[in-house]
Design an enzyme around this catalytic site. Sequence first.
Site, PDB file in Angstrom:
ATOM      1  N   ARG A   1       0.828  -1.200   0.000  1.00 35.51           N
ATOM      2  CA  ARG A   1       0.000   0.000   0.000  1.00 35.51           C
ATOM      3  C   ARG A   1       0.866   1.256   0.000  1.00 35.51           C
ATOM      4  NH1 ARG A   1      -2.162   1.063   4.163  1.00 35.51           N
ATOM      5  NH2 ARG A   1      -1.300  -0.509   5.562  1.00 35.51           N
TER       6      ARG A   1
ATOM      7  N   LYS B   1      -8.563  -2.735   0.058  1.00 41.31           N
ATOM      8  CA  LYS B   1      -8.590  -1.912   1.263  1.00 41.31           C
ATOM      9  C   LYS B   1      -9.389  -0.627   1.075  1.00 41.31           C
ATOM     10  CE  LYS B   1      -6.450  -4.645   4.052  1.00 41.31           C
ATOM     11  NZ  LYS B   1      -7.284  -5.365   5.059  1.00 41.31           N
TER      12      LYS B   1
ATOM     13  N   HIS C   1     -11.415  -5.373  11.625  1.00 38.74           N
ATOM     14  CA  HIS C   1     -10.295  -5.960  10.882  1.00 38.74           C
ATOM     15  C   HIS C   1      -9.882  -7.213  11.650  1.00 38.74           C
ATOM     16  CE1 HIS C   1      -6.033  -5.391   9.018  1.00 38.74           C
ATOM     17  NE2 HIS C   1      -6.797  -6.175   8.284  1.00 38.74           N
TER      18      HIS C   1
ATOM     19  N   SER D   1      -0.305  -7.962  11.062  1.00 40.69           N
ATOM     20  CA  SER D   1       0.442  -8.922  10.255  1.00 40.69           C
ATOM     21  C   SER D   1       1.498  -9.627  11.093  1.00 40.69           C
ATOM     22  CB  SER D   1       1.108  -8.197   9.076  1.00 40.69           C
ATOM     23  OG  SER D   1       1.833  -9.094   8.284  1.00 40.69           O
TER      24      SER D   1
ATOM     25  N   LYS E   1      -3.059 -14.466  13.017  1.00 38.86           N
ATOM     26  CA  LYS E   1      -4.516 -14.347  12.836  1.00 38.86           C
ATOM     27  C   LYS E   1      -5.063 -15.408  11.880  1.00 38.86           C
ATOM     28  CE  LYS E   1      -5.654 -10.789  10.539  1.00 38.86           C
ATOM     29  NZ  LYS E   1      -6.320  -9.870   9.620  1.00 38.86           N
ATOM     30  N   THR E   2      -4.429 -15.513  10.710  1.00 40.17           N
ATOM     31  CA  THR E   2      -4.902 -16.482   9.716  1.00 40.17           C
ATOM     32  C   THR E   2      -4.651 -17.909  10.183  1.00 40.17           C
ATOM     33  OG1 THR E   2      -4.521 -14.916   7.912  1.00 40.17           O
ATOM     34  CG2 THR E   2      -4.670 -17.233   7.322  1.00 40.17           C
TER      35      THR E   2
ATOM     36  N   ASP F   1     -10.409 -11.739   7.272  1.00 35.38           N
ATOM     37  CA  ASP F   1      -9.830 -10.401   7.351  1.00 35.38           C
ATOM     38  C   ASP F   1     -10.788  -9.273   7.717  1.00 35.38           C
ATOM     39  OD1 ASP F   1      -7.412  -8.894   7.115  1.00 35.38           O
ATOM     40  OD2 ASP F   1      -8.114  -8.095   5.212  1.00 35.38           O
TER      41      ASP F   1
END
Length: 533
Positions: free
Chosen positions: A54, A194, A213, A231, A235-236, A250
């Site tokens: 980004r 995003k 989020h 990140s 989480k994943t 997400d």
Amino acid sequence: METYGIEKYGIVTTGSIFRNIPPGSLVEKALLKGEGRLSRAGALCIHTGKRTGRSPDDKYIVDTPAVHDLIAWGKVNKPVSREKFDLVYQQMIEHFKDKDIYIFDGYAGANPKYSYAFRIINEKASQNLFISNLLIKPTPRELQHFQEDYLILAAPECKVDPQIGLNSEVAVMIDYERHIVLIAGTGYSGEIKKSIFCVMNFVLPQKNIFTMHCSANIGRDGNTALFFGLSGTGKTTLSADPGRKLIGDDEHGWSQTSIFNFEGGCYAKCINLSKENEPEIWDAVRFGAVAENVQLFEDTRIIDFNDDSITENTRVGYPLQFIANIEPSGVGKPPKTIFFLAADAFGVLPPISKLDPNSATYHFVSGYTSKLAGTEDGVTEPQATFSTCFGEPFLPLDPLLYAKQFQKHVEKSGASVFLVNTGWVGGSYGIGKRIPLKYTRAMINAAMNGDLDYVAYETDSFFNLNIPKFCPGVPQELLDPSSTWLHKSEYDKTARKLVEMFVENFKNYDHFPQAIIDAGPGVPSYKVKKNKL
């Protein structure tokens, strides 16, 4: 030639126009245009150009009287005039004149009551494939009657004219009043994803829908769990549980009656991806998926997931259906358990602690994790990273609004909230060891099963956290981080340093109620007030 109504935006092209065409057709067109290559497993592998992530310094919100008082202006939400927005818009319209145009019409929000329709217009087939993977696809009947709520124009090859006076040749601009998003000069597909999240974080909280989020999964008993984390916090990985169905990985909304996924796909980091550690993502990197900035072994066309020569931020976008164990509706009940994941490289946060309503709000707003020494030039020791509400770059409104909605929804649901350290114990990064994944999973399971509701707790003197004295399947000495350090004095010194970082960061929220401020690190537990926002 069918134009699908794009002339109403001022777009006229001598090229062809394609709308919601199948993945195979998009892959074929991307290959013919030289946009990418196929991996051995069939994933379309593309390079995003100079921008491999980004571009926060190039993101703007159009400042108009209709939205001015709503936006939390600052380093994240930077204003731009309508005049400059219109100049970029006209430049993009001119850019499209001789291009093939790819349209994807789709939805964000699996709960139909709170779904928004997005029309995305791309100049690249590969980016159109990406966003068709990430959004919720309309049925043929929905497509026939489709009417967009927001328009997004994405043109990586359209470099912004420097005479317009922006920061660079890249522009990511949102006009919330006219419902238009412009993405020019960058091929990083995450900007499209995003930008949609930013829109949802603007429109839904004004309808009393809490936007998050986070990842979410649901057990066989119907109980939902949420996982917040930046990140690298797991989480994943932790939400991918063979015994539970994935709702989404997400972005989610929380209404009075449900948790619902915003998306129809996943956008996963794939650096150092292995079949052993993350089999679900590994199996999803196949035909129809879009892999960004990965390298191929030339002799086999297999992706080298360990290659970070382009960027460490290698990504793959794929539809949720590529994951076997999903909740197909994208909807679940309000959560029973909520986890905040922090990969603490200082090695001083407890592996798991239970939060009361005020401390839960404090840590939700703080959004803490840490960078590792050696991951960036000049980073020689762990660095604290705070991201407001675990999603600072994507929140256009006042953080206090999101905090109020968080606390209100948690109170109504009765959800238990836990802070989980997925980082280090026994010392900071380089000295201590990463908490074994099997123990973190055991703590997560114990919290979801209610096993931690009936154990004794003690209050940590530095962080004002309630630490369980016992957790099934976890060595008791691991639960108290101070006991894992060789020298208690070094632990105390490092803990004080992190406490000071928390306190300094929360000065950004001095307009919050004092009870929330007092619930954080550095405040003796007997001084903490127990009241609501």
